[in-house]
Design a protein around this motif. Structure first.
Motif, short mmCIF file in Angstrom:
data_model
loop_
_atom_site.label_atom_id
_atom_site.label_comp_id
_atom_site.label_asym_id
_atom_site.label_seq_id
_atom_site.Cartn_x
_atom_site.Cartn_y
_atom_site.Cartn_z
N ASN A 30 51.64 8.57 -41.15
CA ASN A 30 52.27 9.84 -41.48
C ASN A 30 51.91 10.32 -42.87
OD1 ASN A 30 54.01 10.35 -39.10
ND2 ASN A 30 54.75 8.32 -39.65
N ASN A 31 52.13 11.62 -43.10
CA ASN A 31 51.91 12.23 -44.41
C ASN A 31 53.26 12.36 -45.11
OD1 ASN A 31 49.15 12.61 -44.07
ND2 ASN A 31 49.51 14.44 -42.87
N PHE A 32 53.22 12.23 -46.42
CA PHE A 32 54.43 12.29 -47.23
C PHE A 32 54.28 13.32 -48.33
CE2 PHE A 32 54.61 8.19 -45.29
CZ PHE A 32 55.95 7.93 -45.12
N LYS A 33 55.41 13.73 -48.87
CA LYS A 33 55.41 14.61 -50.03
C LYS A 33 54.88 13.82 -51.22
CE LYS A 33 59.66 16.59 -48.27
NZ LYS A 33 61.10 16.65 -48.45
N LYS A 34 54.15 14.49 -52.07
CA LYS A 34 53.60 13.92 -53.31
C LYS A 34 52.83 12.64 -53.00
CE LYS A 34 57.32 15.92 -55.99
NZ LYS A 34 58.42 15.70 -56.88
N ASN A 35 53.06 11.58 -53.78
CA ASN A 35 52.36 10.31 -53.56
C ASN A 35 53.34 9.23 -53.06
OD1 ASN A 35 53.76 10.05 -55.91
ND2 ASN A 35 52.14 9.00 -57.02
N TYR A 36 54.29 9.65 -52.24
CA TYR A 36 55.28 8.70 -51.72
C TYR A 36 54.68 7.67 -50.78
CZ TYR A 36 59.00 11.64 -53.63
OH TYR A 36 59.81 12.35 -54.46
N LYS A 37 53.57 8.00 -50.14
CA LYS A 37 52.93 7.04 -49.23
C LYS A 37 52.53 5.78 -49.98
CE LYS A 37 50.17 7.91 -45.63
NZ LYS A 37 49.00 8.32 -44.83
N LEU A 38 51.89 5.95 -51.12
CA LEU A 38 51.47 4.79 -51.92
C LEU A 38 52.68 4.00 -52.41
CD1 LEU A 38 49.26 3.17 -53.32
CD2 LEU A 38 49.42 4.77 -55.23
N ILE A 39 53.71 4.68 -52.82
CA ILE A 39 54.92 4.01 -53.30
C ILE A 39 55.54 3.20 -52.18
CG2 ILE A 39 57.26 4.38 -54.15
CD1 ILE A 39 56.10 6.84 -55.68
N TRP A 40 55.65 3.77 -50.98
CA TRP A 40 56.26 3.05 -49.86
C TRP A 40 55.41 1.87 -49.42
CZ3 TRP A 40 61.03 2.72 -49.17
CH2 TRP A 40 61.87 3.79 -49.40
N ILE A 41 54.09 2.00 -49.47
CA ILE A 41 53.22 0.87 -49.13
C ILE A 41 53.46 -0.28 -50.10
CG2 ILE A 41 50.82 0.08 -49.11
CD1 ILE A 41 50.07 2.77 -47.90
N ILE A 42 53.54 0.04 -51.38
CA ILE A 42 53.78 -1.00 -52.39
C ILE A 42 55.14 -1.66 -52.18
CG2 ILE A 42 54.18 -1.38 -54.86
CD1 ILE A 42 52.01 0.79 -55.35
N VAL A 43 56.16 -0.87 -51.92
CA VAL A 43 57.51 -1.42 -51.71
C VAL A 43 57.54 -2.33 -50.49
CG1 VAL A 43 59.88 -0.82 -51.08
CG2 VAL A 43 58.73 0.44 -52.89
N VAL A 44 56.94 -1.89 -49.39
CA VAL A 44 56.98 -2.68 -48.15
C VAL A 44 56.14 -3.95 -48.27
CG1 VAL A 44 56.32 -2.64 -45.70
CG2 VAL A 44 57.60 -0.75 -46.67
N VAL A 45 55.06 -3.89 -49.03
CA VAL A 45 54.22 -5.09 -49.19
C VAL A 45 54.86 -6.09 -50.15
CG1 VAL A 45 52.02 -5.89 -50.13
CG2 VAL A 45 52.06 -3.97 -48.56
N LEU A 46 55.45 -5.60 -51.24
CA LEU A 46 56.01 -6.52 -52.23
C LEU A 46 57.38 -7.08 -51.85
CD1 LEU A 46 54.98 -4.82 -55.59
CD2 LEU A 46 53.91 -6.75 -54.42
N ILE A 47 58.16 -6.32 -51.11
CA ILE A 47 59.50 -6.76 -50.69
C ILE A 47 59.57 -6.57 -49.18
CG2 ILE A 47 61.96 -6.55 -51.14
CD1 ILE A 47 61.22 -4.71 -53.51
N PRO A 48 58.96 -7.45 -48.40
CA PRO A 48 58.73 -7.19 -46.97
C PRO A 48 59.95 -6.75 -46.16
CG PRO A 48 57.58 -9.15 -47.63
CD PRO A 48 58.40 -8.71 -48.80
N ILE A 49 60.95 -7.56 -46.01
CA ILE A 49 62.05 -7.21 -45.12
C ILE A 49 62.93 -6.12 -45.73
CG2 ILE A 49 64.07 -8.09 -43.89
CD1 ILE A 49 61.31 -9.07 -42.87
N LEU A 50 63.33 -6.30 -46.96
CA LEU A 50 64.16 -5.29 -47.63
C LEU A 50 63.42 -3.97 -47.76
CD1 LEU A 50 66.81 -4.59 -49.01
CD2 LEU A 50 65.82 -5.42 -51.15
N GLY A 51 62.12 -4.03 -48.07
CA GLY A 51 61.32 -2.82 -48.17
C GLY A 51 61.23 -2.07 -46.85
N ALA A 52 61.09 -2.80 -45.75
CA ALA A 52 61.04 -2.15 -44.43
C ALA A 52 62.39 -1.52 -44.09
CB ALA A 52 60.65 -3.17 -43.37
N ILE A 53 63.46 -2.21 -44.40
CA ILE A 53 64.80 -1.66 -44.16
C ILE A 53 65.01 -0.39 -44.97
CG2 ILE A 53 67.28 -2.06 -44.46
CD1 ILE A 53 66.67 -5.04 -43.81
N LEU A 54 64.65 -0.44 -46.25
CA LEU A 54 64.79 0.73 -47.11
C LEU A 54 63.92 1.88 -46.61
CD1 LEU A 54 64.82 -0.89 -50.65
CD2 LEU A 54 66.71 0.25 -49.48
N TYR A 55 62.72 1.56 -46.16
CA TYR A 55 61.85 2.63 -45.65
C TYR A 55 62.48 3.32 -44.46
CZ TYR A 55 58.27 5.11 -43.18
OH TYR A 55 57.59 6.08 -42.51
#
Length: 67
Positions: A30-55
């Motif tokens: 999917n496409n995101f506003k601004k550079n949120y895609k990169l931020i979400w990729i970093i969050v999900v990779v660095l904090i796997p389960i919690l990052g996925a839940i937050l996403y």
């Protein structure tokens, strides 16, 4: 350890892996506003389960909806 506990552990681990992978794939597709895609990729990779839940709770609202 009895076999039922091993099976349950494997199922729980498989569920979390599938949950993480589904969040990661959804971010990449999917496409995101601004550079949120990169931020979400970093969050999900660095904090796997919690990052996925937050996403799934917060990040999906930041997608650009194509019409």
């Amino acid at each position: 350890m009895p076999p039922i506990f091993r099976i349950r552990s494997i199922l729980i681990i498989a569920f979390f892996i599938l949950f993480w992978v589904s969040a990661f794939v959804d971010i990449l597709k999917n496409n995101f506003k601004k550079n949120y895609k990169l931020i979400w990729i970093i969050v999900v990779v660095l904090i796997p389960i919690l990052g996925a839940i937050l996403y799934f709770m917060i990040g999906r609202k930041q997608k650009i909806i194509k019409k």
